[in-house]
Design a protein around this motif. Structure first.
Motif, PDB file in Angstrom:
ATOM      1  N   THR A  88     -20.774  58.547   9.440  1.00  0.00           N
ATOM      2  CA  THR A  88     -20.435  56.972   9.063  1.00  0.00           C
ATOM      3  C   THR A  88     -19.006  56.795   8.815  1.00  0.00           C
ATOM      4  O   THR A  88     -18.109  57.470   8.276  1.00  0.00           O
ATOM      5  N   PHE A  89     -18.754  55.426   9.530  1.00  0.00           N
ATOM      6  CA  PHE A  89     -17.310  54.925   9.374  1.00  0.00           C
ATOM      7  C   PHE A  89     -17.038  54.248   8.068  1.00  0.00           C
ATOM      8  O   PHE A  89     -17.976  53.428   7.828  1.00  0.00           O
ATOM      9  N   VAL A  90     -16.003  54.680   7.482  1.00  0.00           N
ATOM     10  CA  VAL A  90     -15.731  54.215   6.029  1.00  0.00           C
ATOM     11  C   VAL A  90     -14.588  53.019   6.261  1.00  0.00           C
ATOM     12  O   VAL A  90     -13.549  53.597   6.415  1.00  0.00           O
ATOM     13  N   PRO A  91     -14.597  51.873   6.142  1.00  0.00           N
ATOM     14  CA  PRO A  91     -13.524  51.016   6.340  1.00  0.00           C
ATOM     15  C   PRO A  91     -12.531  51.135   5.196  1.00  0.00           C
ATOM     16  O   PRO A  91     -12.840  51.243   3.902  1.00  0.00           O
ATOM     17  N   ALA A  92     -11.303  51.403   5.369  1.00  0.00           N
ATOM     18  CA  ALA A  92     -10.199  51.542   4.385  1.00  0.00           C
ATOM     19  C   ALA A  92      -9.181  50.510   4.489  1.00  0.00           C
ATOM     20  O   ALA A  92      -8.930  49.803   5.311  1.00  0.00           O
ATOM     21  N   GLN A  93      -8.373  50.266   3.327  1.00  0.00           N
ATOM     22  CA  GLN A  93      -7.382  49.413   3.369  1.00  0.00           C
ATOM     23  C   GLN A  93      -6.155  50.082   3.229  1.00  0.00           C
ATOM     24  O   GLN A  93      -6.083  51.150   2.749  1.00  0.00           O
ATOM     25  N   ASP A  94      -4.786  49.313   3.614  1.00  0.00           N
ATOM     26  CA  ASP A  94      -3.754  49.746   3.496  1.00  0.00           C
ATOM     27  C   ASP A  94      -3.037  49.434   1.990  1.00  0.00           C
ATOM     28  O   ASP A  94      -3.551  48.429   1.415  1.00  0.00           O
ATOM     29  N   PRO A  95      -2.518  50.170   1.279  1.00  0.00           N
ATOM     30  CA  PRO A  95      -1.867  51.750   1.624  1.00  0.00           C
ATOM     31  C   PRO A  95      -3.348  52.623   1.401  1.00  0.00           C
ATOM     32  O   PRO A  95      -3.906  52.462   0.407  1.00  0.00           O
TER      33      PRO A  95
END
Length: 453
Positions: A88-95
């Protein structure tokens, strides 16, 4: 947090032949280079052994979106086919360190995270989040990667990261029709670059598109100017904060950069417009609008090709590229990259690191485009065109003599956080490029805090 790893680096310079090939003028596809055997039997055979993982669920966090996420998903899909695992791809945010901290605090860390800063890897290790790379993945690294890329993913001699995606961040992409109409040619030096910009401006087209809403693009502008002008030794010292940001070499680089930033007529939308322009838009507006684009040139890495693909422009004909102009003796090449780091010590996480260190995984994204691999075993023929092939070969040919993005080496609070540190200060500098002393003082203040925390 100070870096615990000191890298041996040297400037990477394009040869005249390489620069010619960058414009899409031929090239042999790297057939004579080591590791570029194009035999069908070898290509069809698997280069990596993976365990059977039926029923195992693996999550991977990354900040990639759009075409980058879609192409990475193709890599994960093949891993699923070979192992039986579900990924499963988990969308992350910066930072990303802050994002991961929230997930870990909530008891739901991803199995693997794709981390885009050396400093962030070190923070993950210091916080005891990261798990060491297992023997199978280390074997792939030893077989497929120059020592410099292994060292970039190591902390205190222990391997934690597998660099999967690299970038050549020293390229100027341009609208060929706008250049032709203006009678402009590819500049070799910074002086020529500014003269070319003025020529294009006189033709009625704004010459340079800047994605200033994303502060990381401005750090890349600074790093390329600084590396070429101050040289490799100073670059290393500033990256380590062994010299201060108030050093005269920083003043010189900012003064040079102000020669562009201080002329609103040379930047699409002026400073205010640039600060409202996100990176993807800075690219697409350069290659849309026919022979009257909003900008004739845009600076950034090989990954610009992903955004060009969202327009009707064709790379090598409508969209061409030249090396970042030399401010000093040589044109610079600054690299960046994304490393896979295991946050769970599981069989699935380690298998995924092994997969990402293989040439098989790199080949999938290379064929899709918008990707450069640090994997020296990848056949250069996998890249879809001569432009990307030549950029990739330049990176591989550099071997251990690679300069990594300076802001990505810094603690994330200084070099990798939107609205703070270097990103914010250089955005302020874009808006007021006359305040060089104030910019230096703010950079030093923020760096001093970050490197001692």
């Amino acid at each position: 947090m100070r870096r615990t790893l000191r890298m041996r680096r040297a400037a990477l310079v394009f040869t005249a032949i390489g620069a010619l090939a960058l414009t899409g003028c031929g090239g042999d596809g790297g057939k004579d280079k080591p590791g570029n055997d194009t035999g069908k039997d070898e290509e069809s055979a698997s280069s990596v052994e993976l365990p059977k993982l039926e029923g195992e669920k693996i999550s991977v966090a990354a900040v990639w979106t759009g075409p980058e996420q879609a192409n990475f998903t193709k890599v994960l899909d093949e891993f699923e086919k070979r192992t039986g695992a579900t990924v499963t791809f988990v969308p992350a945010q910066d930072p990303i360190v802050n994002f991961l901290g929230t997930k870990i605090a909530g008891g739901q860390p991803p199995d693997v995270a794709m981390i885009p800063q050396v400093g962030a890897i070190q923070q993950a290790v210091a916080k005891k989040w990261a798990k060491p790379v297992g023997p199978e993945a280390r074997a792939q690294l030893g077989q497929n990667y120059a020592k410099v890329w292994q060292d970039l993913g190591a902390v205190d001699g222990t391997q934690y990261g597998v660099y999967f995606k690299a970038a050549n961040k020293s390229l100027i992409w341009y609208n060929a029709k706008a250049f032709e109409n203006a009678g402009a040619s590819e500049p070799k030096t910074w002086k020529d670059f500014l003269a070319t910009a003025e020529t294009i401006s006189a033709s009625g087209v704004t010459p340079v598109s800047v994605g200033g809403a994303d502060g990381w693009t401005l750090t890349d502008w600074f790093e390329n100017v600084y590396l070429s002008q101050a040289g490799p030794e100073k670059y290393d010292q500033l990256a380590e904060h062994e010299i201060k940001w108030t050093d005269p070499s920083v003043k010189d680089a900012l003064t040079t950069l102000a020669e562009l930033f201080g002329k609103p007529n040379l930047i699409s939308g002026g400073a205010d417009g640039a600060l409202q322009t996100e990176f993807p838009t800075s690219v697409t507006q350069t290659f849309t609008g026919g022979d009257q684009p909003k900008g004739a040139m845009v600076f950034e890495g090989d990954f610009v090709s992903v955004n060009i693909a969202q327009t009707e422009a064709k790379i090598g004909t409508d969209a061409k590229v030249f090396p970042f102009p030399a401010v000093g003796t040589n044109s610079p090449v600054v690299t960046g990259g994304d490393a896979a780091v295991a946050l769970k010590d599981t069989k699935g996480a380690q298998a995924l690191l092994t997969w990402l260190a293989s040439k098989d995984s790199a080949k999938i994204w290379a064929e899709a485009g918008g990707f450069i691999s640090p994997n020296k075993s990848l056949d250069a023929a996998a890249y879809p065109n001569d432009v990307q092939r030549t950029i990739a070969e330049a990176l591989i040919d550099a071997g251990d003599d690679v300069r990594f993005d300076m802001s990505d080496q810094a603690p994330q609070s200084f070099g990798g956080t939107p609205g703070k540190g270097e990103w914010k200060t250089l955005q302020d500098f874009l808006k007021n490029p006359k305040d060089i002393a104030g910019t230096q003082a703010k950079l030093e203040s923020d760096a001093a805090k970050a490197f001692t925390s």
